[in-house]
Structure formats: C-alpha cells, structure tokens
Scaffold this active site. Structure first.
Site, PDB file in Angstrom:
ATOM      1  N   THR A 214     -30.327  97.049 101.120  1.00 58.12           N
ATOM      2  CA  THR A 214     -30.707  95.673 101.437  1.00 58.12           C
ATOM      3  C   THR A 214     -30.646  95.474 102.947  1.00 58.12           C
ATOM      4  O   THR A 214     -29.822  96.103 103.611  1.00 58.12           O
ATOM      5  CB  THR A 214     -29.684  94.742 100.737  1.00 58.12           C
ATOM      6  OG1 THR A 214     -29.920  94.833  99.344  1.00 58.12           O
ATOM      7  CG2 THR A 214     -29.785  93.309 101.189  1.00 58.12           C
ATOM      8  N   ARG A 242     -33.666  90.202  86.776  1.00 52.99           N
ATOM      9  CA  ARG A 242     -32.315  90.026  87.347  1.00 52.99           C
ATOM     10  C   ARG A 242     -32.436  89.576  88.814  1.00 52.99           C
ATOM     11  O   ARG A 242     -33.210  90.118  89.583  1.00 52.99           O
ATOM     12  CB  ARG A 242     -31.564  91.359  87.248  1.00 52.99           C
ATOM     13  CG  ARG A 242     -30.176  91.360  87.904  1.00 52.99           C
ATOM     14  CD  ARG A 242     -30.214  91.987  89.276  1.00 52.99           C
ATOM     15  NE  ARG A 242     -28.885  92.121  89.878  1.00 52.99           N
ATOM     16  CZ  ARG A 242     -28.694  92.332  91.174  1.00 52.99           C
ATOM     17  NH1 ARG A 242     -29.708  92.418  91.998  1.00 52.99           N
ATOM     18  NH2 ARG A 242     -27.473  92.448  91.662  1.00 52.99           N
ATOM     19  N   THR A 265     -24.310  92.357 101.632  1.00 52.83           N
ATOM     20  CA  THR A 265     -24.915  93.466 100.903  1.00 52.83           C
ATOM     21  C   THR A 265     -23.887  94.082  99.968  1.00 52.83           C
ATOM     22  O   THR A 265     -22.712  94.179 100.323  1.00 52.83           O
ATOM     23  CB  THR A 265     -25.469  94.535 101.871  1.00 52.83           C
ATOM     24  OG1 THR A 265     -25.870  95.673 101.087  1.00 52.83           O
ATOM     25  CG2 THR A 265     -24.452  94.986 102.905  1.00 52.83           C
ATOM     26  N   GLY A 268     -24.484  92.423  93.873  1.00 52.05           N
ATOM     27  CA  GLY A 268     -24.700  90.988  94.021  1.00 52.05           C
ATOM     28  C   GLY A 268     -23.928  90.103  93.066  1.00 52.05           C
ATOM     29  O   GLY A 268     -23.549  88.988  93.431  1.00 52.05           O
TER      30      GLY A 268
HETATM   31  N1  ASP Z   1     -26.870  92.540  97.084  1.00 51.84           N
HETATM   32  C1  ASP Z   1     -28.082  93.117  96.572  1.00 51.84           C
HETATM   33  C2  ASP Z   1     -28.232  92.689  95.131  1.00 51.84           C
HETATM   34  O1  ASP Z   1     -27.257  92.692  94.411  1.00 51.84           O
HETATM   35  C3  ASP Z   1     -28.112  94.598  96.634  1.00 51.84           C
HETATM   36  C4  ASP Z   1     -27.692  95.213  97.939  1.00 51.84           C
HETATM   37  O2  ASP Z   1     -27.093  94.579  98.787  1.00 51.84           O
HETATM   38  O3  ASP Z   1     -27.973  96.383  98.139  1.00 51.84           O
HETATM   39  O4  ASP Z   1     -29.342  92.436  94.718  1.00 51.84           O
END
Ligand code: ASP
Length: 350
Positions: A214, A242, A265, A268
C-alpha cells in the site's frame, strides 16, 4: 597571532566548509532552498521484509521509485503548492509504478479481480474524499481527491465511484491495465494454499513482502497546512467486496492541522477496529502526547494486543516526521525544506 594569519585561517575554514557542505549534499539537492518549512513523507507498505528476500537490485528499484515520488513532492512544495495537491501528485507516482500495491501494481482478489481503495484528507478544513472497491480508475487517489472537493459526500464505492470519476474526466482504463504477471502468480499461490485470510500461517508470513505494498503520503506545506492520503489494492487473495482501512477516514487515513497527518499500512481490519489514525490524533489533542509517543503507543501496544501488524507514516504540525511499524520493514522516505532526500526499507535502515 598576526592579523594576516587570522585572515588566512578564516579563508581556509570558509573554503573547507563550503566544499564539505557540497560534498555532503545528495545529487538530488539541486533545488533552491525555500523560506518556510515544509515536509513530505511517504510509505510503500509495511511487512515481513527481509534483506534475504529482496536483492540489492530490487531494493534499488523500490528506492528509485520512492525517490522520484519525493522529488515530485519536493518540487511542488518549494513553489508553495498546497499539501492536498502534493499528496495527490506524490501518490500518483507510486500508483503508476507496478512495484507497489496500488494503482498499476494492485494485488488480486481471490476471484482474480483488482479492487482498489483510496482516501485523501485536508487537515486545514477536515474535508475528506474516499473511493472504495474501484476496478477501472487508473489513479484512485485522483478520484478520492475529486470527492474531497465535492461537498455532497465523503466516500463513494464501486460502480458509483467509477461513474463519478468518468464524469470528472479522470482516466478510466480497462481492468486488464492492472494485470501483472507476478501479482497474478502470487494470488494463485495463496489461493491454492489451505491458509485462510485471517490465519497467520507460514505461507502468509513468507509472502508478506508481496502482499503489502500500500502507498501513503503525508505533507506539511509552506502555509502550515497538513494533508494525508493512502492508496491500495488491499490484501492479496482478499474476498471480493472486502474494504480495508485505507479509505476509512480515521482508520487508515487522517489529517488535522491541530495535530498531525497520518497514513497507515498493514492488515486493515485491525486498523479499522482501533481507528488507528484518529486515535493517535486524539491522544495528541486531548492528552498532549507528542506524535512519536502516540504513534508508538498505538502501533507497538494497542495494535499488538490484537496481533495486528503494520505501520504508518505521519507528520505533525511542526513538520516532525514519524515512521512507526511493528513489522521487519516498511518502504519509506522523506524530505523537508533542507532538500536532503532519505529512503529506507528495513527496520535497521537502509
Ligand atoms: N491496509 C491495507 C488493507 O488492509 C493493506 C496494506 O496496507 O498493505 O487493505
């Protein structure tokens, strides 16, 4: 000591000082320093990043993209652009790279689609914009930005968000644009495993480097305003439909001129449960915590009690940057008005 000797000594010091500072400058430091302080800081995802799993060439490739995103931010901030504009432009650089899990490099869902989320927030006005579950918008952060400027809503999802982006004349692409060979095989591997989404088994651990990615950006501009933005493809092999924390204002993204700007990040679901970004801002506002103290409490204590993993980048209203994560690495970088660019990947940088 004679006067002539003193003048000669001062001259030698001045010359040495000048050449030393030239020597210490990074090659990127060719811009004129600006008058008011500013900061731009970014992340490209946190995860189980091991030096062994990333070759020196791969590390250099990631850092080159982080560096060019920072260059864009720096050059806009020097000329006085707003924090919100800078966040959008910096994130677009990262979205256009296949290396990060956002835009072009978005991961696949279990069903083999790419569904992206993004959000942006203006710390001066508390205006915010977000899109969730979009599949055809080339730069989801640009759509989030358009939503921010529209006072009818804060978040749009799916087809409604895509129709809105088209109305705003943003670039719409065929979903095939997001196909990436490596990402596809990564999803197939996860899908064929018996590991389910919430089970932190060894396969998930081993694939963290590819699973996260992310991107996020926080900015303090020359006018003293803060902004934050986050863009993601979510978790690899996720259930279609989702939505993660990134587009949820207060969970994965938050900015408030009174306190700080934050982009998160990690997994989530845990960031949503803890409203991580707003929790940090609230500790600063109500308890008088420093950004570093509040971020550490949430990432190293509260998140860990839920076995949550991840991190964040944040900047406070004075321009102080904070990178906090409880994983072995997080792609990250920052630059301020001094023009010294820094990037790092592992917990013990570089
Ligand atoms: N936080 C993001 C999610 O859960 C994923 C990530 O940060 O890589 O969609």
């Amino acid at each position: 000591m004679g006067k002539g000797f003193q003048i000669a000594a001062l001259w030698i010091l001045a010359v040495c000082g000048a050449s030393f500072s030239l020597f210490a400058q990074s090659p990127a430091m060719k811009n004129t320093p600006s008058s008011a302080p500013f900061t731009v800081a970014i992340h490209g995802g946190a995860g189980n990043l091991q030096k062994l799993n990333l070759s020196p060439e791969q590390q250099a490739a990631y850092k080159a993209v982080l560096d060019s995103a920072l260059q864009v931010g720096y050059s806009l901030l020097v000329k006085g652009d707003s924090a919100v504009d800078v966040v959008q432009q910096v994130i677009m650089v990262l979205e256009n790279s296949p290396l990060f899990n956002a835009g072009k490099g978005a991961v696949f869902t279990h069903e083999g689609t790419n569904e992206m989320d993004a959000a942006i927030m203006d710390g001066k006005t508390l205006d915010a914009g977000a899109v969730a579950g979009v599949t055809t918008i080339k730069n989801p952060i640009a759509a989030a930005r358009a939503v921010l400027g529209d006072n009818r809503f804060v978040m749009l999802s799916g087809r409604g968000a895509e129709a809105y982006a088209a109305e705003q004349h943003l670039e719409i692409v065929d979903p095939a644009y997001f196909y990436d060979e490596k990402r596809w095989h990564q999803m197939l591997k996860l899908r064929d495993s018996t590991v389910t989404e919430l089970d932190h088994g060894s396969i998930e651990e081993a694939q963290d480097a590819a699973k996260y990615g992310t991107v996020g950006c926080v900015v303090l501009d020359q006018h003293g305003n803060l902004a934050a933005g986050t863009s993601t493809g979510g978790l690899a092999n996720k259930q279609f439909g989702r939505i993660g924390d990134s587009p949820i204002i207060g969970a994965g993204t938050y900015a408030n001129n009174k306190t700080c700007a934050i982009s998160c990040t990690g997994k989530g679901e845990d960031f949503i449960r803890l409203t991580v970004a707003h929790d940090i801002s609230a500790m600063m506002e109500y308890k008088g915590y420093s950004l570093q103290k509040a971020a550490r409490k949430v990432i190293q204590e509260k998140l860990k009690t839920l076995k949550g993993r991840g991190g964040l980048v944040a900047v406070d209203h004075k321009g102080k940057v904070c990178f906090e994560f409880n994983t072995t690495g997080m792609f990250r970088g920052w630059v301020n008005e001094s023009g010294v660019f820094e990037t790092a990947i592992f917990v013990d940088a570089p």
